[in-house]
Enzyme design. Structure first.
Site, short mmCIF file in Angstrom:
data_model
loop_
_atom_site.label_atom_id
_atom_site.label_comp_id
_atom_site.label_asym_id
_atom_site.label_seq_id
_atom_site.Cartn_x
_atom_site.Cartn_y
_atom_site.Cartn_z
N LYS A 99 38.69 -141.72 -4.91
CA LYS A 99 40.11 -142.47 -4.75
C LYS A 99 39.88 -143.76 -5.65
O LYS A 99 38.70 -144.24 -5.90
CB LYS A 99 40.12 -142.98 -2.92
CG LYS A 99 40.42 -142.09 -2.97
CD LYS A 99 40.98 -142.11 -1.44
CE LYS A 99 41.53 -141.58 -0.34
NZ LYS A 99 41.37 -140.03 -1.30
N ASP A 133 42.46 -139.07 -7.02
CA ASP A 133 43.77 -138.40 -6.02
C ASP A 133 44.52 -139.64 -6.19
O ASP A 133 44.05 -140.85 -6.59
CB ASP A 133 42.19 -139.25 -4.36
CG ASP A 133 41.94 -137.90 -4.04
OD1 ASP A 133 42.27 -136.81 -4.68
OD2 ASP A 133 40.50 -138.03 -3.08
N MET A 134 45.32 -139.30 -5.16
CA MET A 134 46.71 -140.22 -4.65
C MET A 134 46.85 -140.95 -4.09
O MET A 134 46.69 -140.53 -3.43
CB MET A 134 48.28 -140.20 -5.69
CG MET A 134 49.28 -140.90 -6.28
SD MET A 134 48.29 -141.86 -7.55
CE MET A 134 49.25 -140.73 -9.10
N GLN A 163 52.90 -137.09 -5.94
CA GLN A 163 53.46 -136.95 -4.51
C GLN A 163 54.60 -136.63 -4.48
O GLN A 163 55.38 -137.47 -4.29
CB GLN A 163 52.77 -138.16 -3.76
CG GLN A 163 51.32 -138.54 -3.85
CD GLN A 163 51.34 -140.31 -3.36
OE1 GLN A 163 51.64 -140.51 -3.94
NE2 GLN A 163 50.17 -140.51 -2.42
N ARG A 184 47.47 -132.37 -9.48
CA ARG A 184 47.68 -131.81 -8.03
C ARG A 184 49.39 -132.28 -7.36
O ARG A 184 49.57 -133.33 -8.06
CB ARG A 184 46.72 -132.46 -7.44
CG ARG A 184 46.46 -131.60 -5.79
CD ARG A 184 45.86 -132.43 -5.07
NE ARG A 184 44.61 -132.80 -5.09
CZ ARG A 184 43.25 -133.74 -4.99
NH1 ARG A 184 44.00 -134.89 -4.27
NH2 ARG A 184 42.30 -133.26 -4.75
N GLY A 188 52.05 -136.32 0.11
CA GLY A 188 52.10 -136.96 0.31
C GLY A 188 51.38 -137.26 1.65
O GLY A 188 52.37 -137.12 3.29
N LYS A 201 61.64 -134.88 5.78
CA LYS A 201 60.94 -134.31 5.71
C LYS A 201 61.26 -132.62 4.75
O LYS A 201 60.72 -132.74 3.55
CB LYS A 201 59.43 -133.82 7.08
CG LYS A 201 58.67 -132.53 6.37
CD LYS A 201 58.04 -131.98 8.03
CE LYS A 201 57.36 -130.81 7.59
NZ LYS A 201 56.39 -130.80 5.97
N THR A 226 48.49 -127.14 -1.24
CA THR A 226 49.63 -127.62 0.50
C THR A 226 49.16 -126.29 1.27
O THR A 226 48.89 -125.32 1.10
CB THR A 226 50.99 -127.63 0.24
OG1 THR A 226 51.81 -127.28 1.54
CG2 THR A 226 51.41 -126.08 -0.75
N ARG A 288 44.29 -139.76 8.82
CA ARG A 288 45.12 -139.32 8.13
C ARG A 288 45.36 -137.48 8.04
O ARG A 288 46.71 -136.95 8.73
CB ARG A 288 45.22 -139.14 6.67
CG ARG A 288 45.34 -140.78 6.31
CD ARG A 288 45.81 -140.70 4.30
NE ARG A 288 44.32 -140.44 3.93
CZ ARG A 288 43.91 -141.47 3.48
NH1 ARG A 288 43.63 -142.49 3.70
NH2 ARG A 288 42.80 -140.71 2.90
C1 FAD Z 1 43.34 -130.61 -1.80
C2 FAD Z 1 44.67 -131.75 -1.36
C3 FAD Z 1 44.23 -132.62 -1.52
C4 FAD Z 1 45.41 -133.97 -1.24
N1 FAD Z 1 45.53 -134.90 -1.66
C5 FAD Z 1 45.84 -136.15 -1.36
C6 FAD Z 1 46.36 -136.84 -2.15
O1 FAD Z 1 45.39 -137.82 -3.04
N2 FAD Z 1 47.45 -137.87 -2.12
C7 FAD Z 1 48.10 -137.64 -0.67
O2 FAD Z 1 48.82 -138.76 -0.60
N3 FAD Z 1 47.92 -136.52 -0.02
C8 FAD Z 1 46.69 -135.60 -0.60
N4 FAD Z 1 47.11 -134.65 0.30
C9 FAD Z 1 47.74 -134.82 1.52
C10 FAD Z 1 48.85 -134.15 1.42
O3 FAD Z 1 49.63 -134.95 1.11
C11 FAD Z 1 49.43 -133.61 2.86
O4 FAD Z 1 49.69 -134.98 3.88
C12 FAD Z 1 49.00 -132.78 3.90
O5 FAD Z 1 48.72 -131.92 2.15
C13 FAD Z 1 49.41 -132.29 4.60
O6 FAD Z 1 51.38 -131.78 3.96
P1 FAD Z 1 51.22 -129.49 3.41
O7 FAD Z 1 51.76 -129.48 2.40
O8 FAD Z 1 50.49 -129.48 4.01
O9 FAD Z 1 52.67 -129.51 4.86
P2 FAD Z 1 53.25 -130.36 5.46
O10 FAD Z 1 54.98 -129.72 6.06
O11 FAD Z 1 52.63 -130.91 6.36
O12 FAD Z 1 52.32 -128.93 7.02
C14 FAD Z 1 52.74 -127.34 6.26
C15 FAD Z 1 51.95 -126.97 7.60
O13 FAD Z 1 50.13 -126.50 7.01
C16 FAD Z 1 49.81 -126.74 8.68
N5 FAD Z 1 48.80 -128.22 8.67
C17 FAD Z 1 49.47 -128.85 7.38
N6 FAD Z 1 48.29 -130.54 8.18
C18 FAD Z 1 47.49 -129.90 8.68
C19 FAD Z 1 46.31 -130.78 9.46
N7 FAD Z 1 45.80 -131.76 9.59
N8 FAD Z 1 45.36 -130.07 9.99
C20 FAD Z 1 45.75 -128.90 10.38
N9 FAD Z 1 47.21 -128.25 9.89
C21 FAD Z 1 47.75 -128.89 9.33
C22 FAD Z 1 50.25 -127.23 9.56
O14 FAD Z 1 49.75 -125.22 9.98
C23 FAD Z 1 52.01 -126.95 8.97
O15 FAD Z 1 52.49 -126.72 10.02
C24 FAD Z 1 45.92 -133.68 0.05
C25 FAD Z 1 46.39 -132.47 0.48
C26 FAD Z 1 45.23 -131.47 0.18
C27 FAD Z 1 45.59 -129.66 0.34
#
Ligand code: FAD
Length: 307
Positions: A99, A133-134, A163, A184, A188, A201, A226, A288
């Site tokens: 970061k 990262d963002m 994001q 990536r 967000g 969402k 994701t 987070r």
């Molecule tokens: C490798 C990676 C790098 C990332 N880098 C950044 C970044 O640089 N900046 C940024 O703003 N965000 C980052 N994120 C976080 C991202 O923005 C989301 O907040 C996060 O990935 C949850 O969203 P989702 O796409 O998994 O979908 P969602 O719709 O939130 O989740 C889909 C499904 O995944 C599962 N799930 C999701 N999150 C969790 C959790 N925490 N615990 C358990 N199950 C969960 C659940 O089953 C959920 O129903 C990153 C995520 C990943 C995977």
């Protein structure tokens, strides 16, 4: 449905120093270990190796953000240099995500640029890669400026993040296209106002699909970060339909989230990278993760009751 009250509370708690101190004292044992590879680099190395042994690529991050002095950033830079040396010495299939606020962005953009440039250079000497990262929306302009400067200076072993919750990301993707970027894509993770980010969402998910399709049909490399199975299956179908080579994308997930899905994708022949951070300063990262899925709070509370 808009941003849930639970998510709002948890994201606000990420900024509470009092709660932070309490959770920092007890939280690792009680649940942070599910999401964090270790409180030290020595503890994280076997975790990273274990993931590699299962066929997963990894990245790691020294947890921490919002550093406020130049001297503190020098300590962070030294730690990342040590990390890159250690990854090479241990032959781990691990790259680094960091970061910019950990490198000084909140008070001196030029310092953050110099710090990250030094680390990108150091990573290149090891044949390794750094992802920036963002963070919060207020940091996006500076982050993309620094990413662009690095690429214009000839560094190819660096990528960044877009994001889908931000209205601007589609335009940012188009503006970055001439750089054949390594991006990536995420939904967000921060609390953002409705004038910059979709509050619903369903809109964030729809924007992700658009970004994903534009990135995959462009010339760069796309990290599809994701845990959303519908999105993952959409990405797979889309790449098959458009004959997009598996060399041009990978899936990314977080350590501790959907581990069975990670391995299932590896079995299906896809590259999957697991982001497994380490370090003592894990409180805001944990908050987070809880905010993304308030059910995770129950997991933490169950451990509290059992202990
Ligand atoms: C490798 C990676 C790098 C990332 N880098 C950044 C970044 O640089 N900046 C940024 O703003 N965000 C980052 N994120 C976080 C991202 O923005 C989301 O907040 C996060 O990935 C949850 O969203 P989702 O796409 O998994 O979908 P969602 O719709 O939130 O989740 C889909 C499904 O995944 C599962 N799930 C999701 N999150 C969790 C959790 N925490 N615990 C358990 N199950 C969960 C659940 O089953 C959920 O129903 C990153 C995520 C990943 C995977």
């Amino acid at each position: 449905m808009g941003l849930s009250a639970g998510r709002r509370v948890l994201l606000a708690a990420a900024d509470s120093p009092l709660l932070g101190r309490f959770v920092q004292r007890y939280g690792f044992r009680l649940g942070a270990a599910r999401f964090v590879a270790g409180q030290s680099l020595d503890a994280a190395v076997p975790v990273l190796r274990g993931l590699n042994d299962k066929g997963l690529l990894t990245n790691t991050t020294l947890l921490g953000e919002g550093v406020t002095t130049e001297a503190e950033t020098a300590v962070v830079v030294a730690a990342y240099r040590e990390l890159l040396d250690r990854i090479a010495a241990e032959s781990l299939r691990t790259n680094v995500a960091l970061k910019l606020t950990h490198l000084g962005l909140a008070f001196d953009e030029e310092l953050a640029r110099r710090n990250v440039a030094e680390l990108v250079w150091h990573a290149a000497r090891h044949g390794n890669f750094i992802r920036i990262d963002m963070e919060e929306s207020a940091r996006v302009d500076a982050t993309l400026r620094i990413y662009r400067l690095l690429r214009e200076a000839g560094h190819d072993n660096v990528g960044t993040v877009l994001q889908s919750y931000l209205y601007r990301s589609e335009a940012d993707l188009a503006a970055l296209a001439p750089l054949t970027p390594n991006l990536r894509l995420v939904k967000g993770a921060y609390l953002e106002p409705a004038d910059v980010a979709y509050p619903e969402k369903s809109d964030v998910d729809a924007a992700y699909v658009k970004l994903l399709e534009s990135a995959l049909t462009g010339a760069g490399f796309t990290a599809i970060a994701t845990h959303d199975e519908a999105l993952i299956e959409h990405a797979i179908a889309f790449t098959q339909e458009h004959a997009i080579s598996p060399q041009r994308f990978q899936f990314q997930m977080l350590y501790g989230v959907r581990p069975a899905l990670q391995l299932d994708l590896v079995r299906r022949g896809y590259a999957v990278l697991v982001a497994a951070p380490y370090g003592p300063d894990w409180y805001r990262y944990l908050m987070r993760r809880l905010a993304e899925r308030p059910a995770n709070v129950l997991f933490l509370l169950r451990n509290l009751v059992r202990s």
